[in-house]
Design a protein around this motif. Structure first.
Motif, PDB file in Angstrom:
ATOM      1  N   ALA A 436      17.657 -23.867  19.488  1.00  8.88           N
ATOM      2  CA  ALA A 436      18.482 -22.503  19.831  1.00  8.88           C
ATOM      3  C   ALA A 436      19.691 -22.729  20.434  1.00  8.88           C
ATOM      4  N   MET A 437      20.489 -23.877  20.368  1.00 10.87           N
ATOM      5  CA  MET A 437      21.543 -24.407  21.151  1.00 10.87           C
ATOM      6  C   MET A 437      23.113 -23.934  20.594  1.00 10.87           C
ATOM      7  N   ASN A 438      22.949 -24.197  19.234  1.00 11.61           N
ATOM      8  CA  ASN A 438      24.288 -23.987  18.367  1.00 11.61           C
ATOM      9  C   ASN A 438      23.939 -22.953  17.260  1.00 11.61           C
ATOM     10  N   VAL A 439      24.850 -22.338  16.620  1.00  7.50           N
ATOM     11  CA  VAL A 439      24.618 -21.481  15.296  1.00  7.50           C
ATOM     12  C   VAL A 439      24.419 -22.548  14.179  1.00  7.50           C
ATOM     13  N   ALA A 440      23.615 -22.489  13.389  1.00  6.10           N
ATOM     14  CA  ALA A 440      23.186 -23.416  12.335  1.00  6.10           C
ATOM     15  C   ALA A 440      23.559 -22.755  11.034  1.00  6.10           C
ATOM     16  N   LYS A 441      23.344 -21.528  10.736  1.00  4.57           N
ATOM     17  CA  LYS A 441      23.890 -20.820   9.547  1.00  4.57           C
ATOM     18  C   LYS A 441      24.201 -19.277   9.872  1.00  4.57           C
ATOM     19  N   ASP A 442      25.090 -18.793   9.130  1.00  3.20           N
ATOM     20  CA  ASP A 442      25.470 -17.486   8.992  1.00  3.20           C
ATOM     21  C   ASP A 442      25.868 -17.231  10.497  1.00  3.20           C
ATOM     22  N   GLY A 443      27.060 -17.785  10.837  1.00  5.84           N
ATOM     23  CA  GLY A 443      27.281 -17.433  12.207  1.00  5.84           C
ATOM     24  C   GLY A 443      28.028 -16.135  12.145  1.00  5.84           C
ATOM     25  N   VAL A 444      27.898 -15.220  13.334  1.00  9.11           N
ATOM     26  CA  VAL A 444      28.365 -13.880  13.570  1.00  9.11           C
ATOM     27  C   VAL A 444      29.068 -13.904  14.858  1.00  9.11           C
ATOM     28  N   HIS A 445      30.596 -13.799  14.706  1.00 11.35           N
ATOM     29  CA  HIS A 445      31.253 -13.664  15.744  1.00 11.35           C
ATOM     30  C   HIS A 445      31.409 -12.420  16.521  1.00 11.35           C
ATOM     31  N   VAL A 446      31.667 -12.148  17.666  1.00  8.84           N
ATOM     32  CA  VAL A 446      32.026 -10.769  18.185  1.00  8.84           C
ATOM     33  C   VAL A 446      32.754  -9.959  17.581  1.00  8.84           C
ATOM     34  N   HIS A 447      33.851 -10.314  17.064  1.00  3.03           N
ATOM     35  CA  HIS A 447      34.692  -9.361  16.135  1.00  3.03           C
ATOM     36  C   HIS A 447      33.902  -9.110  14.907  1.00  3.03           C
ATOM     37  N   ASP A 448      33.187  -9.836  14.375  1.00  4.72           N
ATOM     38  CA  ASP A 448      32.493  -9.541  13.030  1.00  4.72           C
ATOM     39  C   ASP A 448      31.443  -8.669  13.598  1.00  4.72           C
ATOM     40  N   PHE A 449      30.928  -8.637  14.453  1.00  6.19           N
ATOM     41  CA  PHE A 449      29.936  -7.676  14.935  1.00  6.19           C
ATOM     42  C   PHE A 449      30.577  -6.405  14.846  1.00  6.19           C
ATOM     43  N   GLN A 450      31.922  -6.154  15.734  1.00  9.27           N
ATOM     44  CA  GLN A 450      32.612  -4.847  15.901  1.00  9.27           C
ATOM     45  C   GLN A 450      33.210  -4.422  14.418  1.00  9.27           C
ATOM     46  N   ALA A 451      33.675  -5.338  13.487  1.00 12.14           N
ATOM     47  CA  ALA A 451      34.062  -5.169  12.310  1.00 12.14           C
ATOM     48  C   ALA A 451      32.798  -4.238  11.569  1.00 12.14           C
ATOM     49  N   THR A 452      31.641  -5.006  11.577  1.00  9.42           N
ATOM     50  CA  THR A 452      30.413  -4.225  10.904  1.00  9.42           C
ATOM     51  C   THR A 452      30.012  -2.954  11.495  1.00  9.42           C
ATOM     52  N   LEU A 453      30.165  -2.832  12.838  1.00  9.35           N
ATOM     53  CA  LEU A 453      29.782  -1.741  13.586  1.00  9.35           C
ATOM     54  C   LEU A 453      30.739  -0.594  12.867  1.00  9.35           C
ATOM     55  N   LEU A 454      31.906  -0.787  12.866  1.00  5.30           N
ATOM     56  CA  LEU A 454      33.163   0.199  12.484  1.00  5.30           C
ATOM     57  C   LEU A 454      32.664   0.630  11.206  1.00  5.30           C
ATOM     58  N   HIS A 455      32.445  -0.515  10.404  1.00  7.61           N
ATOM     59  CA  HIS A 455      32.259  -0.187   8.821  1.00  7.61           C
ATOM     60  C   HIS A 455      31.118   0.584   8.666  1.00  7.61           C
ATOM     61  N   LEU A 456      30.109   0.591   9.458  1.00  6.11           N
ATOM     62  CA  LEU A 456      28.850   1.219   9.100  1.00  6.11           C
ATOM     63  C   LEU A 456      29.216   2.896   9.469  1.00  6.11           C
ATOM     64  N   LEU A 457      30.366   3.128  10.366  1.00  9.64           N
ATOM     65  CA  LEU A 457      30.611   4.623  10.840  1.00  9.64           C
ATOM     66  C   LEU A 457      31.802   4.969   9.977  1.00  9.64           C
ATOM     67  N   GLY A 458      32.083   4.163   8.753  1.00  9.73           N
ATOM     68  CA  GLY A 458      32.948   4.768   7.973  1.00  9.73           C
ATOM     69  C   GLY A 458      34.623   4.521   8.242  1.00  9.73           C
ATOM     70  N   ILE A 459      34.678   3.409   8.959  1.00  9.73           N
ATOM     71  CA  ILE A 459      35.950   3.023   9.545  1.00  9.73           C
ATOM     72  C   ILE A 459      36.378   1.495   8.977  1.00  9.73           C
ATOM     73  N   ASP A 460      37.319   1.210   8.221  1.00  9.06           N
ATOM     74  CA  ASP A 460      38.124  -0.089   8.169  1.00  9.06           C
ATOM     75  C   ASP A 460      38.554  -0.447   9.247  1.00  9.06           C
ATOM     76  N   HIS A 461      38.079  -1.667   9.824  1.00  9.68           N
ATOM     77  CA  HIS A 461      38.728  -2.150  11.362  1.00  9.68           C
ATOM     78  C   HIS A 461      40.007  -2.349  11.245  1.00  9.68           C
ATOM     79  N   GLU A 462      40.561  -2.865  10.238  1.00  5.64           N
ATOM     80  CA  GLU A 462      42.024  -3.274  10.144  1.00  5.64           C
ATOM     81  C   GLU A 462      42.949  -2.033  10.087  1.00  5.64           C
ATOM     82  N   ARG A 463      42.388  -0.815   9.712  1.00  6.05           N
ATOM     83  CA  ARG A 463      43.375   0.459   9.803  1.00  6.05           C
ATOM     84  C   ARG A 463      42.876   1.236  10.704  1.00  6.05           C
ATOM     85  N   LEU A 464      42.115   1.238  11.882  1.00  3.77           N
ATOM     86  CA  LEU A 464      42.094   1.834  12.914  1.00  3.77           C
ATOM     87  C   LEU A 464      42.902   1.244  14.151  1.00  3.77           C
TER      88      LEU A 464
END
Length: 488
Positions: A436-464
């Motif tokens: 449980a020390m390092n990411v081994a597969k399919d890492g999710v960075h904080v900005h990926d998390f934020q982009a996904t959250l906005l996407h779920l709300l109908g927002i393209d994170h590059e356009r807001l």
């Protein structure tokens, strides 16, 4: 006050140039507005409704409840089961796992540190077989509703920068918070409550709490009407809503009408968005005088509902109370509710305060998810549970003194869970390594998390975006990608 002195105080640079009839005055005023981010090219948002260009795509979620756990819950003790940790308990950290890694000054070099096994057993739960610690029995019962992301990672190693990074996209204060971006872009579904509400809590007796800074829910360089409104845990839920003694509601209405006319005259003259904010917030406060007492009255809740949230649900300022309040807020049209619960910073109290934290947060968190589902709200409400980073799989302290076992800050792999609002239920995404020390597969960075959250709300994170100081800013800075495998 002497009229001459009053005039001197009122005439600032903007007023001087604003009253100038020459072209130089107009140009200078435009320059000042652009410098302060007040002449942003993005269309101004409405109090209710948001930007006309949104949503960019069909939203799967309409609202968000973020159960933010300040201080960083220990993933290795709660959700990320690693049998090898138990096998290596008390042995030195293998150097290949920490080579080149930066840790907090409390750890310094991890060389010579000893591995620490989970303090309580894990078990698999539900059809999904999700691993959950015995510390979280209520969360375990809703495992099939949750998506565990076990490959989160971040860049900050101290609390305030890491929390700020999660909630604003930058480690330094000054950028708009997530809720402010959503209020700006999507507006609110109600005129009687703010679109962005915040509540804070900390377990009684906790000695490892974190400070709740206002910029965690601030508007940054967006107009201040988009900042979060904090509901307090004692006294009046929201400050300055109650009329002074002897002032009737009708008199207050007359005062506000007159004040609005004066502010509108000023707004027409200078086009300062903060004047618009002032008008809007006065009106919001007036409407909240009627809406907040009803909101905070739990008498219409059934005994079964109250019992499901746990014994502290009727005590303002507790996490249980805030969870029920969050459900009531989103029922009334609030777009984004941010609950912040401190006390997870367990450097030398894993065997004591971790138990208190789980006791106070486990049942209310699970009850909120179940309550939303029972009311048909979970499908379009995104619920998030997690902190700013994880905690080290090795010990901070003396391995022989179990009472003072602790774990330090750990940004390289940690877990959050999400539910509802377009998220696949009953899955685990990503993996950390066998310690449980390092990411081994399919890492999710904080900005990926934020982009996904906005996407779920109908927002393209590059356009807001919002133009400030000559640059278009966005929540995800210049990074981020949507984590599509977790989308329903």
């Amino acid at each position: 006050m002497n009229p001459y002195l009053q005039h001197q105080l009122l005439v600032n640079r903007r007023e001087f140039f604003g009253r100038s009839a020459c072209g130089l005055g107009t140009a200078a005023l435009a320059s000042l507005l652009n410098r302060d981010g007040l002449a942003a090219e993005t269309p101004a948002a409405k109090l209710v409704g948001g930007l006309e260009s949104l949503p960019h795509l069909a939203p799967k979620a309409k609202r968000v409840i973020y159960l933010f756990q300040n201080g960083a819950p220990t993933h290795a003790d709660l959700f990320d089961y690693k049998p090898k940790l138990k096998k290596l308990h008390g042995q030195p950290v293998p150097e290949e796992y920490t080579a080149g890694k930066r840790f907090s000054t409390m750890t310094g070099s991890p060389k010579g540190k000893l591995m620490l096994a989970p303090v309580e057993p894990f078990a698999q739960h539900g059809k999904s077989g999700a691993w959950v610690s015995n510390l979280m029995p209520h969360t375990a019962k809703i495992a099939d509703e949750l998506c565990f992301v076990k490959s989160m990672y971040t860049e900050a190693i101290n609390h305030a920068p890491a929390i700020t990074f999660f909630l604003t996209g930058g480690e330094l204060p000054g950028r708009p918070s997530l809720g402010a971006w959503l209020s700006y872009g999507l507006g609110s579904e109600t005129e009687n409550l703010p679109g962005f509400c915040v509540m804070t809590s900390i377990s009684k007796g906790t000695s490892c709490g974190q400070i709740f800074y206002d910029f965690y829910w601030g508007s940054g360089f967006l107009p201040s009407k988009f900042q979060g409104v904090k509901f307090r845990g004692s006294g009046e839920p929201v400050l300055y809503l109650t009329n002074p003694d002897g002032l009737s509601r009708e008199t207050r209405r007359t005062q506000l009408d007159a004040l609005a006319k004066l502010n509108d005259m000023r707004l027409q003259e200078f086009a300062d968005p903060e004047i618009s904010t002032r008008i809007a917030q006065y009106e919001m406060a007036y409407r909240m005088q009627a809406s907040v007492p009803e909101l905070t009255d739990f008498s219409d809740e059934t005994a079964a509902t109250l019992e499901s949230y746990g014994p502290l649900v009727k005590e303002p300022g507790t996490f249980a109370y805030n969870c029920l309040m969050a459900r009531r807020l989103i029922e009334r049209g609030v777009r984004y509710v941010q609950l912040m619960h401190a006390g997870w910073d367990q450097h030398n109290s894993i065997t004591t305060e971790l138990y208190n934290q789980c006791r106070d947060t486990d049942q209310p968190s699970a009850a909120l998810v179940k309550d939303l589902k029972a009311r048909g709200l979970l499908d379009d409400t995104l619920v998030i549970w997690g902190g700013e980073f994880g905690r080290t799989p090795f010990i901070q302290g003396n391995i022989a003194d179990r009472v003072k076992w602790g774990r330090d800050h750990h940004p390289y792999a940690f877990t959050v869970w999400m539910a509802g609002g377009g998220i696949k239920p009953g899955i685990t995404y990503g993996e950390s390594d066998d310690l449980a020390m390092n990411v081994a597969k399919d890492g999710v960075h904080v900005h990926d998390f934020q982009a996904t959250l906005l996407h779920l709300l109908g927002i393209d994170h590059e356009r807001l975006t919002y133009k400030f100081q000559g640059r278009y800013f966005r929540l995800t800075d210049v990074h981020g990608k949507v984590v599509k495998p977790i989308l329903a």
